[in-house]
Motif scaffolding. Structure first.
Motif, mmCIF file in Angstrom:
data_model
loop_
_atom_site.group_PDB
_atom_site.id
_atom_site.type_symbol
_atom_site.label_atom_id
_atom_site.label_comp_id
_atom_site.label_asym_id
_atom_site.label_seq_id
_atom_site.Cartn_x
_atom_site.Cartn_y
_atom_site.Cartn_z
ATOM 1 N N ARG A 223 4.269 -4.442 1.276
ATOM 2 C CA ARG A 223 3.491 -3.597 2.183
ATOM 3 C C ARG A 223 3.589 -2.129 1.778
ATOM 4 O O ARG A 223 2.589 -1.408 1.775
ATOM 5 C CB ARG A 223 3.965 -3.776 3.627
ATOM 6 N N MET A 224 4.784 -1.687 1.437
ATOM 7 C CA MET A 224 4.955 -0.301 1.027
ATOM 8 C C MET A 224 4.313 -0.043 -0.346
ATOM 9 O O MET A 224 3.777 1.039 -0.599
ATOM 10 C CB MET A 224 6.446 0.066 0.976
ATOM 11 N N ALA A 228 1.508 2.740 -0.958
ATOM 12 C CA ALA A 228 1.649 3.764 -1.999
ATOM 13 C C ALA A 228 0.462 3.727 -2.968
ATOM 14 O O ALA A 228 -0.057 4.773 -3.369
ATOM 15 C CB ALA A 228 2.959 3.560 -2.753
ATOM 16 N N GLY A 229 0.023 2.529 -3.339
ATOM 17 C CA GLY A 229 -1.111 2.404 -4.257
ATOM 18 C C GLY A 229 -2.394 2.949 -3.650
ATOM 19 O O GLY A 229 -3.176 3.630 -4.325
ATOM 20 N N PHE A 312 -5.561 6.973 6.939
ATOM 21 C CA PHE A 312 -4.444 6.386 6.212
ATOM 22 C C PHE A 312 -3.281 6.100 7.157
ATOM 23 O O PHE A 312 -2.620 5.062 7.053
ATOM 24 C CB PHE A 312 -3.987 7.319 5.087
ATOM 25 N N GLY A 313 -3.014 7.015 8.076
ATOM 26 C CA GLY A 313 -1.940 6.808 9.048
ATOM 27 C C GLY A 313 -2.162 5.570 9.896
ATOM 28 O O GLY A 313 -1.211 4.835 10.223
ATOM 29 N N VAL A 314 -3.423 5.305 10.248
ATOM 30 C CA VAL A 314 -3.740 4.106 11.037
ATOM 31 C C VAL A 314 -3.426 2.851 10.231
ATOM 32 O O VAL A 314 -2.808 1.901 10.738
ATOM 33 C CB VAL A 314 -5.217 4.112 11.475
ATOM 34 N N VAL A 315 -3.837 2.831 8.947
ATOM 35 C CA VAL A 315 -3.582 1.660 8.097
ATOM 36 C C VAL A 315 -2.082 1.483 7.869
ATOM 37 O O VAL A 315 -1.569 0.357 7.877
ATOM 38 C CB VAL A 315 -4.335 1.791 6.754
ATOM 39 N N LEU A 316 -1.353 2.576 7.677
ATOM 40 C CA LEU A 316 0.099 2.477 7.519
ATOM 41 C C LEU A 316 0.733 1.890 8.771
ATOM 42 O O LEU A 316 1.649 1.058 8.693
ATOM 43 C CB LEU A 316 0.685 3.862 7.218
ATOM 44 N N LEU A 317 0.235 2.273 9.920
ATOM 45 C CA LEU A 317 0.730 1.710 11.182
ATOM 46 C C LEU A 317 0.408 0.214 11.263
ATOM 47 O O LEU A 317 1.218 -0.573 11.767
ATOM 48 C CB LEU A 317 0.095 2.462 12.355
ATOM 49 N N GLU A 318 -0.749 -0.182 10.772
ATOM 50 C CA GLU A 318 -1.094 -1.609 10.721
ATOM 51 C C GLU A 318 -0.129 -2.366 9.812
ATOM 52 O O GLU A 318 0.296 -3.485 10.129
ATOM 53 C CB GLU A 318 -2.525 -1.791 10.215
ATOM 54 N N LEU A 319 0.205 -1.767 8.661
ATOM 55 C CA LEU A 319 1.139 -2.409 7.737
ATOM 56 C C LEU A 319 2.517 -2.587 8.356
ATOM 57 O O LEU A 319 3.199 -3.592 8.129
ATOM 58 C CB LEU A 319 1.246 -1.575 6.451
ATOM 59 N N ILE A 320 2.954 -1.614 9.145
ATOM 60 C CA ILE A 320 4.278 -1.668 9.768
ATOM 61 C C ILE A 320 4.310 -2.658 10.924
ATOM 62 O O ILE A 320 5.252 -3.452 11.059
ATOM 63 C CB ILE A 320 4.695 -0.268 10.261
ATOM 64 N N LEU A 372 7.549 4.971 9.782
ATOM 65 C CA LEU A 372 6.987 5.343 11.079
ATOM 66 C C LEU A 372 6.844 6.861 11.200
ATOM 67 O O LEU A 372 5.875 7.357 11.787
ATOM 68 C CB LEU A 372 7.851 4.799 12.213
ATOM 69 N N ALA A 373 7.808 7.593 10.635
ATOM 70 C CA ALA A 373 7.718 9.052 10.671
ATOM 71 C C ALA A 373 6.541 9.550 9.847
ATOM 72 O O ALA A 373 5.825 10.476 10.250
ATOM 73 C CB ALA A 373 9.026 9.654 10.155
ATOM 74 N N ILE A 374 6.290 8.921 8.691
ATOM 75 C CA ILE A 374 5.144 9.302 7.852
ATOM 76 C C ILE A 374 3.840 9.019 8.594
ATOM 77 O O ILE A 374 2.922 9.843 8.618
ATOM 78 C CB ILE A 374 5.176 8.537 6.515
ATOM 79 N N ALA A 375 3.777 7.840 9.229
ATOM 80 C CA ALA A 375 2.574 7.482 9.995
ATOM 81 C C ALA A 375 2.323 8.487 11.112
ATOM 82 O O ALA A 375 1.189 8.916 11.347
ATOM 83 C CB ALA A 375 2.720 6.069 10.563
ATOM 84 N N ALA A 376 3.413 8.893 11.808
ATOM 85 C CA ALA A 376 3.278 9.849 12.912
ATOM 86 C C ALA A 376 2.741 11.190 12.425
ATOM 87 O O ALA A 376 1.911 11.825 13.096
ATOM 88 C CB ALA A 376 4.631 10.045 13.598
ATOM 89 N N MET A 377 3.188 11.616 11.248
ATOM 90 C CA MET A 377 2.696 12.878 10.696
ATOM 91 C C MET A 377 1.210 12.796 10.351
ATOM 92 O O MET A 377 0.444 13.717 10.594
ATOM 93 C CB MET A 377 3.499 13.251 9.452
ATOM 94 N N CYS A 378 0.808 11.670 9.769
ATOM 95 C CA CYS A 378 -0.603 11.497 9.403
ATOM 96 C C CYS A 378 -1.496 11.443 10.639
ATOM 97 O O CYS A 378 -2.682 11.823 10.569
ATOM 98 C CB CYS A 378 -0.781 10.203 8.600
ATOM 99 N N LEU A 379 -0.944 10.989 11.767
ATOM 100 C CA LEU A 379 -1.733 10.799 12.988
ATOM 101 C C LEU A 379 -1.678 11.991 13.931
ATOM 102 O O LEU A 379 -2.091 11.885 15.095
ATOM 103 C CB LEU A 379 -1.254 9.534 13.712
ATOM 104 N N GLN A 380 -1.188 13.138 13.439
ATOM 105 C CA GLN A 380 -1.187 14.342 14.272
ATOM 106 C C GLN A 380 -2.612 14.637 14.747
ATOM 107 O O GLN A 380 -3.571 14.538 13.969
ATOM 108 C CB GLN A 380 -0.673 15.544 13.468
ATOM 109 N N GLU A 381 -2.747 15.019 16.009
ATOM 110 C CA GLU A 381 -4.087 15.270 16.554
ATOM 111 C C GLU A 381 -4.743 16.472 15.891
ATOM 112 O O GLU A 381 -5.961 16.478 15.657
ATOM 113 C CB GLU A 381 -4.009 15.477 18.066
ATOM 114 N N GLU A 382 -3.960 17.485 15.554
ATOM 115 C CA GLU A 382 -4.490 18.665 14.876
ATOM 116 C C GLU A 382 -4.508 18.419 13.366
ATOM 117 O O GLU A 382 -3.466 18.175 12.755
ATOM 118 C CB GLU A 382 -3.655 19.893 15.198
#
Length: 458
Positions: A223-224, A228-229, A312-320, A372-382
């Motif tokens: 998954r990771m 990454a790819g 990308f953050g949404v897809v990473l969250l799906e992977l997790i 999860l921390a990476i996903a949270a950063m990608c999903l910042q509202e701003e």
């Protein structure tokens, strides 16, 4: 009496004919004298015949050349859009694609007959999948025996034509190991068909979200590796291609996998040339898939590279988590993945509960926290405080390496628009950002910025 009458009438006719002949002969003689005075000469009969024959041959070969050129570029599509449509927008799209120039299109031109033969007349047995833009079939080219994926686009309305044009242009001008390879296209008559390299394992969606009951689920490191790819593909579009490209439709179904689970981005029909110079964004119609679309794009229509980072953050969250971005079969509070994850991702004690049950606990705890921390950063509202995709890639490449499971978690210090950010939930040191590889193919894209922008405005 009858005989005398007949002879008389016949004689009258002869006299009339002689009068006409004399009149004609006099005119001919006058014309001949006029020609002599001017100095004109009538070409010999054989020479005139030869000249006419040469002219016909010339015309014949001109049409042959025209037909040959037409078969080797997008002009057949252009003519179809220009002359068979009453829409001014269709004609404008045709003019734009013609102005961009088909000389830049390296993809092979297929006939409809070739692709029908390759797919068994687009048999349902060869159907690989179906999306909003058409159906994809597995095929085998008769001449080379090469196995290919054949996407037959839905031709309803202007949008289908635009996506066809943009897909051909984008994948002909952009080249990277993490982008699916376009082998060719077909624009016979009303047909709009794209031919890609075949990706034997299908899409990430099939292995993560539509997994069959007896199928083996993806393990943590696979998954990771996929994450990454896919980030590597986005990095090429955002930071190496000139001008940058916004993918605009990043989702699990558009990530294809080869036999070793190496991902490639596919379906560039919605791709958009990104902002350059002093511009911070491009304004366009709201496109994409619900659940993956960044909030600022959905609300204002403003599109930036950070819109892709959100997706990308949404897809990473799906992977997790193993959950869909939108799943109406779940309880109401859990139907929207990002909204469900938002309160949980702020509490470290909930991290384990967020992991996909199909992983059966086989994942590094620190790796889960980092992901999860990476996903949270990608999903910042701003948008302006989300990380660059290159920063995300560096952290994910670390997570995809099984040898790092027993090491202390190294987090990334990302800088975006002059703002420095840390992964607050981890709070540890950062790793140096890897230098991006340069791809000379990106230079071929730079001269097409204005052309593609105008095409997208349709």
């Amino acid at each position: 009496m009858g005989l005398i009458s007949f002879t008389k009438k016949k004689g009258e006719r002869m006299i009339d004919c002689l009068c006409c002949f004399r009149s004609w002969n006099e005119k001919k003689m006058k014309a001949s004298e006029a020609e002599k005075r001017v100095g004109k000469k009538k070409p010999p009969k054989d020479e005139a015949k030869k000249k006419t024959s040469t002219k016909r041959q010339s015309k014949k070969f001109w049409w042959r050349r025209k037909g040959k050129n037409k078969a080797n570029n997008l002009s057949s599509l252009v003519h179809t859009m220009s002359f068979r449509s009453d829409s001014g927008r269709h004609r404008f799209a045709a003019e734009e694609i013609l102005r961009i120039g088909s000389d830049n299109i390296a993809a092979r031109v297929f006939t409809y007959r070739e692709l029908a033969a390759a797919t068994g007349s687009f048999s349902s047995e060869n159907l690989l999948g179906e999306g909003g833009f058409g159906r994809v079939y597995k095929g085998q080219l008769k001449v080379t025996n090469e196995v290919v994926a054949v996407k037959q686009l839905d031709r309803k309305g202007l949008q289908g034509n635009r996506e066809f044009l943009v897909e051909v242009l984008m994948l002909s001008l952009l080249h990277h190991p993490k982008l699916v390879k376009l082998l060719g296209y077909c624009a016979d008559g009303n047909h709009r068909i794209l031919v890609y390299e075949y990706m034997p394992l299908g899409s990430l969606e099939q292995h993560l979200l539509d997994i069959k009951p007896n199928a083996k689920p993806l393990d943590w490191h696979t998954r990771m590796k996929i994450a990454a790819g896919a980030a590597k593909g986005l990095e090429y579009l955002h930071e190496i291609a000139t001008p940058p490209v916004i993918y605009r439709d990043f989702k699990a179904s558009n990530i294809l996998l080869d036999e070793e689970y190496n991902p490639k981005l596919s379906d560039f029909g919605l791709a958009k040339v990104g902002p350059v110079g002093d511009k911070s964004h491009v304004s366009t119609r709201v496109m994409g898939t619900y659940g993956y679309c960044a909030p600022e794009h959905a609300i204002t229509g403003q599109l930036t590279k950070m819109s892709d980072v959100y997706s990308f953050g949404v897809v990473l969250l799906e992977l997790i988590t193993g959950r869909r971005a939108i799943d109406l079969n779940r309880p109401k509070r859990e139907q929207h993945l990002v909204h469900w994850a938002e309160p949980l991702i702020k509490d470290k004690r909930q991290f384990v509960a967020m992991a996909d049950p199909l992983l059966e606990g086989k994942y590094p705890i620190k790796g889960l926290s980092q992901a999860l921390a990476i996903a949270a950063m990608c999903l910042q509202e701003e948008a302006n405080i989300r990380p660059l995709i290159s920063d995300v890639l560096t952290a994910l490449e670390h997570l995809a390496n099984p040898n790092n499971d027993d090491l202390e978690m190294i987090t990334q210090h990302a800088s975006t628009s002059g703002s420095e950010m840390a992964l607050h939930d981890i709070g540890e040191a950062t790793e140096e950002i890897f230098e991006s590889n340069s791809y000379p193919e990106a230079n071929s894209f730079s001269s097409r910025e204005q052309d593609l922008n105008e095409l997208d405005a349709i």
